[in-house]
Design a protein around this motif. Structure first.
Motif, PDB file in Angstrom:
ATOM      1  N   ILE A 169       0.765  -1.286   0.093  1.00  0.00           N
ATOM      2  CA  ILE A 169       0.080   0.030   0.151  1.00  0.00           C
ATOM      3  C   ILE A 169       0.763   1.331   0.066  1.00  0.00           C
ATOM      4  CG2 ILE A 169      -1.636   1.365   1.366  1.00  0.00           C
ATOM      5  CD1 ILE A 169      -2.801  -1.365  -0.170  1.00  0.00           C
ATOM      6  N   LYS A 170       0.614   1.947  -1.064  1.00  0.00           N
ATOM      7  CA  LYS A 170       1.517   3.388  -0.912  1.00  0.00           C
ATOM      8  C   LYS A 170       0.834   4.467  -0.329  1.00  0.00           C
ATOM      9  CE  LYS A 170       3.851   1.003  -3.475  1.00  0.00           C
ATOM     10  NZ  LYS A 170       4.732   1.419  -4.944  1.00  0.00           N
ATOM     11  N   ASN A 171      -0.527   4.675  -0.213  1.00  0.00           N
ATOM     12  CA  ASN A 171      -1.154   6.067   0.357  1.00  0.00           C
ATOM     13  C   ASN A 171      -2.201   5.568   1.236  1.00  0.00           C
ATOM     14  OD1 ASN A 171       0.234   7.830  -1.650  1.00  0.00           O
ATOM     15  ND2 ASN A 171      -0.622   6.723  -3.093  1.00  0.00           N
ATOM     16  N   GLU A 172      -2.931   6.395   1.906  1.00  0.00           N
ATOM     17  CA  GLU A 172      -4.044   6.377   2.643  1.00  0.00           C
ATOM     18  C   GLU A 172      -5.281   5.952   1.719  1.00  0.00           C
ATOM     19  OE1 GLU A 172      -6.172   8.109   6.371  1.00  0.00           O
ATOM     20  OE2 GLU A 172      -5.136   9.499   5.468  1.00  0.00           O
ATOM     21  N   HIS A 173      -6.031   4.986   2.211  1.00  0.00           N
ATOM     22  CA  HIS A 173      -7.355   4.785   1.414  1.00  0.00           C
ATOM     23  C   HIS A 173      -8.494   4.823   2.381  1.00  0.00           C
ATOM     24  CE1 HIS A 173      -5.270   3.422  -2.327  1.00  0.00           C
ATOM     25  NE2 HIS A 173      -4.184   3.041  -1.694  1.00  0.00           N
TER      26      HIS A 173
END
Length: 273
Positions: free
Chosen positions: A139-143
């Motif tokens: 995961i790269k970012n906030e979701h």
């Protein structure tokens, strides 16, 4: 899925992974295991450590204290969460925990385009992706709402990747997502569109999954092709197959470098061949 493992160093990137894993746990009604692995120069230790090892005691107590804050987060409410603290080489410890706990999915956080540099990222993530027999979701970012509608599955569509495609199909069915089957053409490894489409159709024969598109994309490198195509269709997730002993994302008669995981601005999931 019954168990999801999230290695955490309590960074923002790790928290992004925990938030996604929590959503998946709630969706699948499965257990979420949060693991903090202390990479100290000791073989193994537990809460009952002797008093003559104060450093280990200190860091274990600190980790449990940090977990108190994590466990109080509202996004972990109404799901079964287990915290674990252990002392081990990071990548080896994560993989051993995965095997011991019979984990179905590993979720990890990363910096995205700036590279994989956190405690559980970088060479450790590469080792985990390479060696894990279970899917690894990076995961790269906030979701806030982790949903998959457009799912790119990039492959050379050889027979040894067929089992990983079946895993991708199961994931797509869970989210009611469309799979975009992607073969990247490069100058050094070129296949005609007609031949590529035949190869892809033969590859997916018998899977009984109909919500897909077939795509042959030309680019300078395989990595650029995957990233550029995923950008064009605004993909929610990129899926690739990995050969364990040969490193991360090896296919197309060569190696797709870990740069794909580093540079992709969207989530990447790897499936072990």
């Amino acid at each position: 899925m019954k168990k999801i493992l999230v290695p955490t160093d309590f960074s923002n990137e790790a928290e992004n992974a925990i938030k996604v894993a929590a959503q998946l746990s709630r969706k699948h009604n499965c257990e979420l295991i949060l693991l903090n692995m202390l990479d100290l120069p000791l073989t193994h230790i537990s809460e009952g450590v002797p008093a003559d090892l104060p450093e280990a005691v200190y860091f274990m107590k600190l980790a449990h204290k940090q977990f108190e804050d994590v466990m109080s987060k509202p996004y972990l409410s109404d799901i079964t969460v287990t915290e674990m603290v252990d002392i081990h080489d990071i990548s080896t410890g994560i993989l051993e925990t995965c095997k011991k706990e019979d984990i179905d999915l590993i979720v990890m956080g990363s910096h995205g385009s700036s590279g994989l540099k956190e405690m559980f990222i970088g060479s450790n993530a590469e080792k985990i992706v390479r060696a894990s027999n279970k899917p690894v979701l990076v995961i790269k970012n906030e979701h806030e709402n982790f949903d998959i509608e457009e799912f790119v599955f990039a492959s050379d569509f050889k027979n040894d990747s067929r089992e990983t495609y079946k895993q991708a199909v199961k994931l797509a069915e869970t989210f009611n997502a469309k799979i975009h089957l992607l073969m990247v053409n490069t100058v050094s490894n070129f296949t005609t569109t007609a031949s590529a489409k035949v190869k892809i159709q033969e590859f997916i024969e018998g899977t009984n999954f109909t919500n897909y598109t077939t795509n042959i994309y030309n680019d300078e490198t395989v990595e650029k092709g995957i990233l550029n195509f995923s950008h064009i269709i605004n993909a929610d997730l990129i899926g690739i197959s990995t050969h364990g002993r040969q490193g991360i994302a090896h296919f197309l008669n060569g190696s797709l470098s870990e740069d794909l995981v580093n540079h992709a601005k969207r989530p990447v999931i790897t499936f072990k061949i």
